[in-house]
Design an enzyme around this catalytic site. Structure first.
Site, PDB file in Angstrom:
ATOM      1  N   SER A 176       3.415  -6.302   5.268  1.00 49.17           N
ATOM      2  CA  SER A 176       3.694  -5.059   4.628  1.00 49.17           C
ATOM      3  C   SER A 176       3.562  -4.940   3.183  1.00 49.17           C
ATOM      4  CB  SER A 176       5.505  -4.989   5.009  1.00 49.17           C
ATOM      5  OG  SER A 176       5.806  -3.624   4.527  1.00 49.17           O
ATOM      6  N   ASP A 428       2.714   3.788  12.369  1.00 50.55           N
ATOM      7  CA  ASP A 428       3.433   3.205  11.139  1.00 50.55           C
ATOM      8  C   ASP A 428       4.129   4.279  10.354  1.00 50.55           C
ATOM      9  OD1 ASP A 428       4.659   1.560   9.372  1.00 50.55           O
ATOM     10  OD2 ASP A 428       2.779   0.522   9.547  1.00 50.55           O
ATOM     11  N   HIS A 456       5.912  -1.215  12.829  1.00 49.34           N
ATOM     12  CA  HIS A 456       5.641  -1.750  11.326  1.00 49.34           C
ATOM     13  C   HIS A 456       6.207  -3.471  11.727  1.00 49.34           C
ATOM     14  CE1 HIS A 456       4.772  -1.946   7.223  1.00 49.34           C
ATOM     15  NE2 HIS A 456       6.149  -2.729   7.109  1.00 49.34           N
TER      16      HIS A 456
END
Length: 479
Positions: A176, A428, A456
């Site tokens: 991320s 996502d 995610h």
């Protein structure tokens, strides 16, 4: 233009090792690095990291010390979160089995790396005086991904001191926001990198904060539809809870046991969980607890409210709130100006964000459920979370700042020579897939694994499959 600064090696303050069951040797490191690499005289901060390698007991003592294993560094998401212990992390087993030693380095300002808190900011020199807002804002501006890259380079130079250049490079694994850091790393100091792994971390390079939120709000709408398809009765449940909050809490909201306030808008932000595996059921469980309390007692018990206090960790990880939009401000002239709030207000599905609406429960069309928001930060967070309330003026100053340093070098990324292996998730909700594709096409030497059956947090929820696909990108061939 990216500012490339001289990076001195970090100073090792102390380290200590211990053995963890499962043949794991964990070492806790504390490093010292400059607070501001452009102004080394401005003081220093402490970085914390845990390294992990195999604990081996040879039958015969080795004739000579073995060569050090290559490093792979895990960069956590957020921004705002420290790392879990190596024995609890899905990367550890995969990395050790492939011959690496792993470093879990907490980003500056989070975890145990001189963590930022409201009291800590107030205790800065002048941080509680007439210029407190300016001083605290200046400090927080140093907590973004460009300086995290410099921290990594400083630590790398220390840990690989004496090795030849090709062995002194290390691998990084960015989840991320850790991927955003990784792409800044490719822009600033590619000479320090051997290879890069990304999971949900293909940052929206070249996109404004407004473009990011226009895209992610649409993804959030899709996830709301999935939620109400699975739990259709929760539309009425949510309205029952919202009506109670507004009736009993008024404009300020219901006082929470640990401080702060529960308002309808704050409740609707728990949709942030929709972006991960299990998030839909997690939100349903919250509503189930609240409804059961109302149905049985006519009020919200402490037990039903407690999960909401820690659902999003803004009180203990304030960088996650106060710098969230700043990670999309790439260079001078880039201003967030509460982008998520402005974009959300322009969408009829999120009319509850409008200041003109007196009642959130009446702000949607008849028959239409209230929609939850996603990974967005709003001004009202700084009215409802106890740790954030004192920082409202600082948050406003950061939201209107326009003097941000650049984060990416597009020309450098176009000629990148460092291999990049990325997992990209089509649904996502946090890192828009279309923007991720644009970034993958921009950066030279990227191989991508794409899937529409993962969310995610798949690096944790589907760890084995994610790791297998990433290392297959590295090790296999494509005919």
């Amino acid at each position: 233009m990216l500012q490339r600064l001289a990076i001195p090696a970090a100073k090792l303050l102390r380290s200590k090792s211990h053995i963890v069951p499962g043949q794991l040797l964990v070492t806790e490191h504390f490093f010292q690095v400059p607070l501001d690499y452009a102004n080394p005289s401005a003081g220093s901060i402490t970085l914390f990291g845990r390294s992990a390698t195999k604990h081996e007991v040879p039958i015969f003592p080795p004739d000579e010390l073995p060569s050090p294993k290559p490093w792979i560094v895990y960069l956590e998401g957020g921004p705002g979160f420290g790392n879990r212990e190596p024995q609890d992390h899905p990367l550890t087993r995969t990395a050790l089995s492939r011959g690496y030693q792993v470093l879990y380095l907490d980003h500056r300002g989070v975890g145990l790396s001189t963590p930022v808190s409201t009291e800590m900011l107030a205790r800065l020199p002048g941080g509680n005086g007439p210029n407190a807002v300016e001083i605290q804002t200046k400090y927080l501006k140093l907590m973004r991904q460009d300086n995290t890259v410099r921290d990594c380079e400083a630590v790398r130079k220390l840990l690989t001191d004496g090795l030849p250049e090709h062995k002194a490079r290390w691998s990084i694994f960015g989840q991320s926001y850790g991927g955003f850091i990784s792409i800044s790393y490719l822009s600033l100091h590619p000479e320090g990198l051997r290879e890069v792994f990304l999971t949900g971390g293909l940052a929206p390079v070249g996109k404004t904060a407004d473009q990011v939120y226009q895209a992610t709000f649409q993804r959030t709408i899709e996830r709301n539809a999935a939620y109400y398809q699975k739990f259709p009765d929760d539309a009425e449940t949510l309205r029952q809870i919202a009506t109670h909050i507004e009736k009993e809490g008024g404009k300020q909201g219901l006082p929470l046991p640990g401080g702060g306030f529960l308002t309808v808008p704050r409740l609707l932000t728990i949709g942030i969980a929709f972006g991960g595996h299990g998030g839909v059921d997690q939100v349903h469980t919250i509503l189930l607890q609240l409804k059961a309390s109302l149905d049985q007692f006519g009020f919200l018990t402490r037990a039903s409210l407690a999960p909401l206090e820690t659902f999003t960790a803004f009180d203990t990880n304030i960088i996650y709130a106060i710098l969230h939009e700043a990670i999309y401000c790439d260079g001078p002239g880039s201003v967030s100006n509460w982008s998520a709030h402005r974009v959300g207000q322009s969408l009829p599905q999120f009319s509850w964000l409008s200041r003109d609406n007196v009642s959130s429960t009446s702000s949607t069309a008849p028959g239409q459920p209230l929609l939850f928001s996603g990974e967005m930060i709003f001004p009202f967070h700084f009215d409802t979370y106890p740790e954030l309330i004192p920082l409202r003026a600082v948050a406003e100053r950061l939201a209107t700042a326009s003097d941000w340093p650049a984060l990416y070098d597009i020309e450098q990324l176009r000629k990148n020579e460092v291999p990049v292996y990325a997992a990209s998730y089509i649904p996502d909700m946090y890192v828009d897939y279309e923007f991720a594709k644009d970034t993958a096409n921009l950066i030279k030497n990227v191989k991508t694994f794409e899937t529409n059956v993962m969310y995610h947090n798949a690096v944790r929820a589907k760890a084995e499959e994610v790791m297998q696909n990433l290392f297959t990108l590295r090790d296999d061939v494509i005919d």
